[in-house]
Every structure is written in C-alpha cells, then in structure tokens.
Design an enzyme around this catalytic site. Structure first.
Site, mmCIF file in Angstrom:
data_model
loop_
_atom_site.group_PDB
_atom_site.id
_atom_site.type_symbol
_atom_site.label_atom_id
_atom_site.label_comp_id
_atom_site.label_asym_id
_atom_site.label_seq_id
_atom_site.Cartn_x
_atom_site.Cartn_y
_atom_site.Cartn_z
ATOM 1 C CE LYS A 118 -9.847 -45.095 -22.743
ATOM 2 N NZ LYS A 118 -8.892 -44.345 -21.861
ATOM 3 C CD GLU A 147 -21.648 -33.741 -23.894
ATOM 4 O OE1 GLU A 147 -21.703 -32.533 -23.664
ATOM 5 O OE2 GLU A 147 -22.577 -34.386 -24.425
ATOM 6 C CB CYS A 202 -15.154 -29.050 -18.987
ATOM 7 S SG CYS A 202 -16.674 -29.439 -18.093
ATOM 8 C CD GLU A 211 -10.102 -27.204 -21.392
ATOM 9 O OE1 GLU A 211 -9.690 -28.081 -22.172
ATOM 10 O OE2 GLU A 211 -11.195 -27.289 -20.803
HETATM 11 P P1 NAD Z 1 -8.447 -36.398 -23.301
HETATM 12 O O1 NAD Z 1 -9.118 -35.987 -24.545
HETATM 13 O O2 NAD Z 1 -6.975 -36.458 -23.279
HETATM 14 O O3 NAD Z 1 -8.935 -37.864 -22.856
HETATM 15 C C1 NAD Z 1 -10.292 -38.149 -22.638
HETATM 16 C C2 NAD Z 1 -10.512 -39.632 -22.853
HETATM 17 O O4 NAD Z 1 -10.222 -39.928 -24.218
HETATM 18 C C3 NAD Z 1 -9.587 -40.525 -22.019
HETATM 19 O O5 NAD Z 1 -10.289 -41.671 -21.615
HETATM 20 C C4 NAD Z 1 -8.499 -40.893 -23.012
HETATM 21 O O6 NAD Z 1 -7.863 -42.119 -22.723
HETATM 22 C C5 NAD Z 1 -9.294 -40.982 -24.294
HETATM 23 N N1 NAD Z 1 -8.480 -40.807 -25.501
HETATM 24 C C6 NAD Z 1 -7.344 -40.078 -25.660
HETATM 25 N N2 NAD Z 1 -6.871 -40.209 -26.913
HETATM 26 C C7 NAD Z 1 -7.736 -41.031 -27.564
HETATM 27 C C8 NAD Z 1 -7.782 -41.557 -28.882
HETATM 28 N N3 NAD Z 1 -6.824 -41.278 -29.799
HETATM 29 N N4 NAD Z 1 -8.803 -42.362 -29.226
HETATM 30 C C9 NAD Z 1 -9.777 -42.659 -28.318
HETATM 31 N N5 NAD Z 1 -9.765 -42.218 -27.046
HETATM 32 C C10 NAD Z 1 -8.762 -41.400 -26.680
HETATM 33 O O7 NAD Z 1 -9.017 -35.455 -22.167
HETATM 34 P P2 NAD Z 1 -8.609 -35.449 -20.627
HETATM 35 O O8 NAD Z 1 -7.286 -34.793 -20.500
HETATM 36 O O9 NAD Z 1 -8.802 -36.796 -20.065
HETATM 37 O O10 NAD Z 1 -9.762 -34.546 -20.005
HETATM 38 C C11 NAD Z 1 -9.725 -33.171 -19.964
HETATM 39 C C12 NAD Z 1 -10.600 -32.562 -21.039
HETATM 40 O O11 NAD Z 1 -11.953 -32.991 -20.886
HETATM 41 C C13 NAD Z 1 -10.637 -31.054 -20.949
HETATM 42 O O12 NAD Z 1 -10.513 -30.514 -22.246
HETATM 43 C C14 NAD Z 1 -12.020 -30.770 -20.366
HETATM 44 O O13 NAD Z 1 -12.511 -29.503 -20.683
HETATM 45 C C15 NAD Z 1 -12.815 -31.868 -20.983
HETATM 46 N N6 NAD Z 1 -14.063 -32.104 -20.242
HETATM 47 C C16 NAD Z 1 -15.243 -31.733 -20.813
HETATM 48 C C17 NAD Z 1 -16.437 -31.906 -20.111
HETATM 49 C C18 NAD Z 1 -17.762 -31.515 -20.722
HETATM 50 O O14 NAD Z 1 -18.792 -31.954 -20.227
HETATM 51 N N7 NAD Z 1 -17.787 -30.712 -21.774
HETATM 52 C C19 NAD Z 1 -16.419 -32.465 -18.839
HETATM 53 C C20 NAD Z 1 -15.191 -32.842 -18.286
HETATM 54 C C21 NAD Z 1 -14.014 -32.646 -19.012
#
Ligand code: NAD
Length: 497
Positions: free
Chosen positions: A191, A267, A301, A400
């Site tokens: 997804k 992650e 991240c 963040e």
């Molecule tokens: P997000 O948590 O908003 O969304 C991530 C994914 O989760 C998306 O596909 C989203 O549609 C899905 N999602 C959102 N709500 C959900 C729910 N209730 N149930 C299931 N899935 C759901 O994050 P984002 O804004 O897309 O990404 C940014 C974040 O990702 C930042 O916090 C960044 O630090 C983190 N990140 C971490 C790493 C790592 O390796 N640690 C790498 C890249 C990004």
C-alpha cells in the site's frame, strides 16, 4: 554536471503515460467501488492523474490472490537461484526505465528528477540486485545437540506480507520491503502513500515483466485509514512492514495486536542530533549538516534537524550555515541542476510553515529562510531555513518537522551534548564530529540511536542495517538482517538413535 548528460525532464514528463489503477493478480484494475482520488503534482499544484481509491474490498481481493500464489508455491517453491535470476531481471528493468521512474517520482512528490535518478533509482536498483544476489548464499543452521539427535534451524517465508510505505522516498522505501520479502519467497501486498502512488504501481508492472509470477506482488493504492488500515487489520496477512510516522506506527502496532497478532515491523520518524565539537573540521561539518538537512526538501526521516554546537564555535557555525542555506533555494524540480524541489503537498507546506512560526514565536532567531517561496507556480516550496538560539525544549527542537528547517542548539561540554542529543522520544540517527578519537568513540557509544555517523552524515548503503531505537521503530531494513523480518524460524528435531 556536464551539459552532455543533461536531461530534458519536461519533455520526458510530457510523454509519460500515467496509470493510477491498482495492480492485483498481475493486472491493472479499478477499485471495486470504482472510486478514484486526484493525484496532485506538488510542482505546480495541478492534477496529473486519477488513482484507484482502494479500500477493504480491494485489500481482501489482493490478499486472497497473494495467499493463493503463496499456497500453490509458484514463487516460494522456486529455488533461491531461480528467484534471484528473476529479481536481477527486475532490477535491470528498473535501470532500463530509470529516467521514466525518476520523472514519475518527481511529478508525484516534488523532488528534483535528477536527485531521483542519482539517488532513489540507483539505490532501488542496488537494493533489489544486492538482495537478489544474497538470497542464494544463505545457509541454515544445525544446532549443537547431543549425538542421538539432530536439530535443524531453518528459515522459511512467512506467507503474505503487507507493506505500507510513506511518500518521501516512495520507490526506495517500497524496495526496502519488497526486495527481502520477495527474495525469500513471500507474496506481497503493498500500500503506497496516497501522496505518491505512481512509481509503486509501475514497479509492479516491471516485476511482472521480469517474471515474478502474477499474484505474487500486488499494489493497492488508497488512503491510510481505508486501504492501509484494512491491510494492517487483515486476518490473512502474516506480517506487516511499515515505514511512516511514529503516530501511524503506533496505530499499526495496535491493529496488528487486535487482529491476528501479526508481527508489525515499524520504521518511524526522527529528530536526529548532529553533535559538532570545537576541534572538528568545521567547514566539512557545516557542508555535511546543510547538505543533509536540505536534501530531499528536508523530508528525510534521518535528517540531522538538530545541530548541537560547542558554544565556542557557535557564532561561526551559525554564520556559515546561514550563508550556505540560500544555495539550496528551491527551483523547478524538472530542471537539471535543481537541488531542492517542492514539499509533497499543501498540507506539508502548512505544517512546515506552522513550525517556522512556532520557532519565531518561541524566541528562536531565524537567520535564513523562514518563508514560502515560488507561490506563483502553484506549487509548495519553502526556503531553506536556519534557526539559531534554539533550546531543546522548543517545539522546533522536539517535534519532527519534515521540512528544510535546521535548529542550532549550543552546548558547553560533552556530557551536556550527549544529554541534549538523547533528550528526544526518537532514536533513528545521530552524528558526532571531532578529531579526538576517544571522544568520538565515547560519544558514539553514548548516543541512543540506530545509526551513528562519525565525521560524516548520510553514509548510506544496502550492506548495513538502517532503523531506529525508541519511538523511531523496532525493525531494521537493508543488509542480511532485513531477511529476519520476512522469515519464520523453524526448529526440526530428528531422533537419530
Ligand atoms: P504517515 O504515517 O502519515 O503515512 C505512512 C503510510 O501509512 C502511508 O501509506 C499512509 O497512507 C499510511 N497510513 C496512514 N494512516 C494509516 C492508518 N490509520 N492505518 C494504516 N495505514 C495508514 O507518514 P508519511 O507522512 O507518509 O511519511 C513521513 C514519515 O515517515 C516521517 O515521520 C518519516 O520520518 C517517516 N519515515 C521513516 C523512515 C525510516 O526508515 N525510519 C523512512 C522514511 C520515512
């Protein structure tokens, strides 16, 4: 960059075929309800495609197809060397389509197409090819048992892997999940983020073309609370690999627990410290910290968003950071040579501007940037921003931001630097800069983070694990350790006498 390898990204973008339909069972399909959502390019705020709005019914269908593919062993039953050969063809196709994928990534989430080509696609290729190369070199174990018995300790694929990924490195984050999951024989339902679904869908087409059997790799685009939640809650999903925010990571973990107790690998976010001692190579450190915090529009991240500086050199460092920041001024992501592009959407733009306002309101000194730029384009751009005089209690130091905003915090001793560095709910990455070897080791040892850099930042390679401590998550992507997430450990006792 020499003019001979300049690429006309706009021309490439004009020739693209954008298909937002889901990919289930080896075919492009509409959502079961027929619903779509608009895919808006952050470059200019214009709609570029309609994307299938997958929900629980589409996830059900994809999981059923993935389960059938796993159960009949069309992929899991192949020899590792055979899966390796297919995945190497997949990687080769990614390389062959590198420019197309780069421009797609740029249009979808706003990063410079050149950066997508040189970093995202290159790393995606490497992730898939390295993982493929590794999978036929893994051996299982024989336990040191008494001679009357034999205990085999073997790794097996788990079954159906759910993967949920964010928008900041859409293709690469997907590759970090799908490469090890597929290599060991699982089926996958991915997804992608609703903000950047296009390259994941294209990847699934290329995987099929490479010979990954239909049904083994499925992609269902949609919103988190709909398709994402349905995947995390699904009783037919055996494990979930999640990359995204800490807030969503907590929800995913809950959903895994309230459904079938599938393992949830997370992650998550970061607020990484960059500790700069007075004896370090200051010019190199300033170059590294600005290069890293402003890379990918600050939407990384592991971005070093807190620069902790020994007080005796703080004024010099602040001056240098403020002087360098404008070199990262955003420009058109579809022009070769652009170093910073657009933030992913208007929501992220407002979030970042909100943090900048909070920093000013809490008394930090904005010494560079601090405003929206290029608004006339209709896109979402923020000037590279530097705050001095930041205290670690301020909102801009604790949360963040996920934008091009650097907070500079002074310290007076190594102990104080370590205390401030670790005073965060996160623990993804950290950096220490000093010429004193013992100080470097002691500080690196004391920092509570999954990845530590010494006199560097952003060393990045598939050969080493990546992941966080504390609320930055519980899993490790990359390296041989990634296989642990997508395999079950089986012990088989055999009585010999
Ligand atoms: P997000 O948590 O908003 O969304 C991530 C994914 O989760 C998306 O596909 C989203 O549609 C899905 N999602 C959102 N709500 C959900 C729910 N209730 N149930 C299931 N899935 C759901 O994050 P984002 O804004 O897309 O990404 C940014 C974040 O990702 C930042 O916090 C960044 O630090 C983190 N990140 C971490 C790493 C790592 O390796 N640690 C790498 C890249 C990004």
């Amino acid at each position: 960059m020499s003019p001979t390898n300049a690429i006309d990204w706009k021309q490439l973008a004009a020739g693209l075929r954008l298909d937002g339909r889901a990919f289930i069972g080896g075919e492009r399909v509409a959502a079961a309800t027929g619903a779509v959502f608009d895919c808006i390019s952050p470059i200019d705020g214009r709609k570029i495609a309609e994307v299938a709005r997958g929900d629980a019914a589409d996830i059900d269908r994809a999981v059923a197809v993935a389960r059938a593919a796993f159960d009949d062993q069309r992929w899991a039953g192949q020899a590792p060397a055979q899966r390796k050969a297919t995945l190497l063809r997949f990687a080769a196709l990614i390389k062959q389509h590198a420019q197309e994928l780069s421009v797609l990534e740029s249009l979808d989430m706003g990063k410079p197409a050149r950066a997508a080509l040189e970093v995202d696609i290159t790393a995606t290729f490497k992730t898939i090819s390295w993982t493929a190369e590794a999978v036929d070199k893994l051996y299982d174990e024989v336990a040191p048992t008494p001679s009357h018995t034999l205990a085999l300790v073997t790794r097996e694929p788990i079954g159906v892997v759910g993967a949920i990924v964010p928008w900041n490195y859409p293709m690469l984050m997907a590759a970090w999940k799908i490469a090890p999951a597929l290599a060991v024989g699982n089926s996958v339902v991915l997804k992608p983020s609703e903000k950047s679904p296009l390259t994941a869908l294209r990847l699934a087409e290329l995987a099929l073309e490479a010979g990954v059997p239909a049904g083994v790799f499925n992609v269902v685009p949609g919103f988190g609370h709909e398709a994402g939640a349905a995947l995390a809650l699904h009783m037919g999903v055996d494990t979930i690999g999640f990359t995204g925010s800490t807030r969503t990571g907590k929800l995913i973990t809950q959903m895994a627990g309230q459904s079938n107790l599938k393992r949830a690998w997370t992650e998550l976010g970061g607020k990484s410290p960059f500790v700069l001692f007075a004896d370090a190579d200051i010019d190199a450190a300033v170059k590294a910290v600005t290069g890293s915090i402003f890379w990918n529009q600050g939407e990384s991240c592991n971005a070093p968003s807190r620069l902790l500086v020994e007080r005796s050199i703080a004024d010099r460092v602040i001056e240098q950071c403020a002087a360098i920041a404008p070199r990262y001024a955003p420009a058109d992501p579809l022009l070769d040579g652009t170093v910073m592009g657009a933030l992913v959407d208007d929501i992220q733009l407002r979030t970042v501007l909100g943090y900048i306002d909070a920093g000013k309101a809490e008394g930090a000194a904005c010494v560079a940037g601090g405003e929206q730029v290029r608004a006339e384009t209709g896109g979402y751009y923020v000037a590279p921003t530097v705050f001095a005089g930041v205290h670690n209690r301020m909102k801009i130091a604790r949360e963040e931001i996920f934008g091009p905003v650097l907070s500079i915090i002074p310290f007076d001793s190594a102990d104080e630097a370590i205390r401030i560095a670790n005073d965060t709910p996160y623990g993804l990455a950290a950096s220490v800069w000093t010429k004193d070897l013992a100080k470097a080791h002691l500080t690196a040892r004391a920092l509570r983070a999954g990845v530590i850099h010494v006199n560097s930042y952003d060393e990045d390679d598939i050969v080493a694990p990546f992941g966080g401590y504390k609320q930055s998550g519980n899993g490790r992507d990359r390296s041989l350790h990634a296989f642990d997430k997508y395999t079950e450990l089986k012990t088989t006792w055999i009585r010999l006498s």
